[in-house]
Design an enzyme around this catalytic site. Structure first.
Site, PDB file in Angstrom:
ATOM      1  N   ALA A  58       0.711   6.985   7.347  1.00  0.00           N
ATOM      2  CA  ALA A  58       0.016   8.264   6.858  1.00  0.00           C
ATOM      3  C   ALA A  58      -1.086   7.993   5.031  1.00  0.00           C
ATOM      4  O   ALA A  58      -2.286   7.384   5.873  1.00  0.00           O
ATOM      5  CB  ALA A  58       0.878   9.545   6.419  1.00  0.00           C
ATOM      6  N   GLU A  59      -0.494   7.196   4.891  1.00  0.00           N
ATOM      7  CA  GLU A  59      -1.652   6.651   3.784  1.00  0.00           C
ATOM      8  C   GLU A  59      -2.490   5.580   4.087  1.00  0.00           C
ATOM      9  O   GLU A  59      -3.363   5.130   3.867  1.00  0.00           O
ATOM     10  CB  GLU A  59      -0.702   6.008   2.322  1.00  0.00           C
ATOM     11  CG  GLU A  59      -1.262   5.401   1.593  1.00  0.00           C
ATOM     12  CD  GLU A  59      -1.235   5.473  -0.275  1.00  0.00           C
ATOM     13  OE1 GLU A  59      -1.971   5.058  -0.631  1.00  0.00           O
ATOM     14  OE2 GLU A  59      -0.072   6.763  -0.394  1.00  0.00           O
TER      15      GLU A  59
END
Length: 140
Positions: A58-59
């Site tokens: 996600a990051e």
């Protein structure tokens, strides 16, 4: 003015976390960034995809999307990441799709939806990046 995706700094260097985890970027655009992560090699002790691995995916996707909008004038750094894990993945690839919620001069917020090989949502994440005026300095 947004950066051309071809001019993005490479994330696929061996010393970088996305490379070690097997993350592959499939699509880079101002509207969405798509990437995959293999479950194999990224499991927790009970055989499920580690929640931290979903957070790394996600990051990676969210900060890449922010970089497309902020670079080269400003430098995005993660400010806050929130992940909700809906179901487990035990094999194959998970796919993340990052889409902008807000793109501003000093911050950006992105929603990242991660699904398993059957298209079932495994995680919903939200990343807010701060757009710095100066490039972050690395310390060795």
């Amino acid at each position: 003015m947004p950066i051309n995706p071809a001019d993005l700094p490479a994330i696929d260097r061996p010393e970088q976390l996305p490379e070690r985890m097997g993350i592959e970027l499939l699509k880079l655009s101002l509207d969405e960034v798509i990437g995959t992560l293999p479950v194999t090699g990224n499991r927790q002790p009970f055989g499920l995809l580690h929640g931290g691995a979903s957070a790394v995916l996600a990051e990676t996707l969210g900060s890449t999307l922010s970089a497309l909008h902020a670079l080269p004038e400003r430098f995005p750094v993660g400010l806050e990441l929130s992940c909700t894990h809906h179901r487990s993945a035990t094999e194959g690839l998970v796919t993340g799709v990052a889409r902008p919620i807000h793109i501003g001069r000093s911050t950006s917020t992105t929603e990242i939806v991660i699904t398993d090989a059957e298209g079932r949502r495994t995680c919903t994440a939200r990343l807010t990046c701060l757009h710095r005026d100066t490039e972050p300095q690395t310390r060795l």
